[in-house]
Write an enzyme that holds these catalytic residues in place. Structure first.
Site, mmCIF file in Angstrom:
data_model
loop_
_atom_site.group_PDB
_atom_site.id
_atom_site.type_symbol
_atom_site.label_atom_id
_atom_site.label_comp_id
_atom_site.label_asym_id
_atom_site.label_seq_id
_atom_site.Cartn_x
_atom_site.Cartn_y
_atom_site.Cartn_z
ATOM 1 N N ARG A 67 45.791 11.540 6.816
ATOM 2 C CA ARG A 67 46.412 11.392 5.468
ATOM 3 C C ARG A 67 48.040 11.636 5.589
ATOM 4 N NH1 ARG A 67 42.438 14.651 1.350
ATOM 5 N NH2 ARG A 67 40.965 13.104 1.574
ATOM 6 N N GLU A 104 38.508 25.990 15.858
ATOM 7 C CA GLU A 104 37.546 27.218 15.957
ATOM 8 C C GLU A 104 36.197 26.966 16.748
ATOM 9 O OE1 GLU A 104 37.846 25.830 12.317
ATOM 10 O OE2 GLU A 104 39.874 26.115 12.824
#
Length: 180
Positions: A67, A104
């Site tokens: 993006r 994570e």
């Protein structure tokens, strides 16, 4: 349109999707910003104004996959400077430099073509969203490894509660929209 009016238009254009991509997450969707020429112009105007007011010597805009590629090339064109791609590993041809970073659930890697920036070049990095700061931090580290000077990290949206900007210190972060 004033700066305040441009920010208001951006806030109105961002959609919220509760529980996406997983329960408890409130996803901020910028698709309507991209669809609305006035909102997209407002974002680009605000980014451009920030750079022009703070950095007279920027050499290149570096956009994060994917993006950052939406805002970066238009901004670079307006500033009459180059645009550099920072991609996920394995997406760029030719010799590349790579940087790993933790997620994570594991690790990821980004890369840049070896000749994309020269030592001493002044770079502004751009992306759509700053959450925990892992990808942006890796981009800063990768560009510094190449000898570039990071002037600022720009994002459309910053999720303040995740404290990504703290991870990026001493680099400056500028966000157009902030959410807790």
């Amino acid at each position: 349109m004033s700066e305040e009016e441009k920010r208001a238009e951006l806030y109105r254009s961002v959609r919220e999707f509760p529980d996406f991509p997983s329960p408890g997450v409130l996803f901020r969707d910028i698709t309507p910003v991209m669809k609305n020429p006035s909102a997209l112009r407002a974002a680009t105007d605000l980014f451009e104004r920030f750079i022009r007011e703070n950095f007279s010597d920027v050499d290149v805009i570096a956009g994060l996959d994917a993006r950052g590629f939406l805002f970066g090339p238009v901004l670079a064109q307006r500033l009459e400077i180059g645009f550099v791609l920072i991609r996920k590993k394995g997406k760029l041809p030719g010799p590349t430099e790579c940087m790993s970073y933790a997620l994570e659930y594991g690790k990821a890697e980004i890369e840049i073509q070896s000749d994309a920036v020269d030592p001493g070049q002044k770079v502004v990095i751009i992306d759509d969203l700053l959450a925990t700061g892992g990808t942006m931090k890796a981009a800063c580290d990768l560009l510094q490894k190449k000898g570039a000077e990071i002037l600022s990290c720009l994002v459309l949206i910053e999720l303040k509660s995740l404290k990504g900007a703290e991870k990026l210190r001493p680099h400056r972060v500028h966000s157009l929209l902030q959410y807790d």
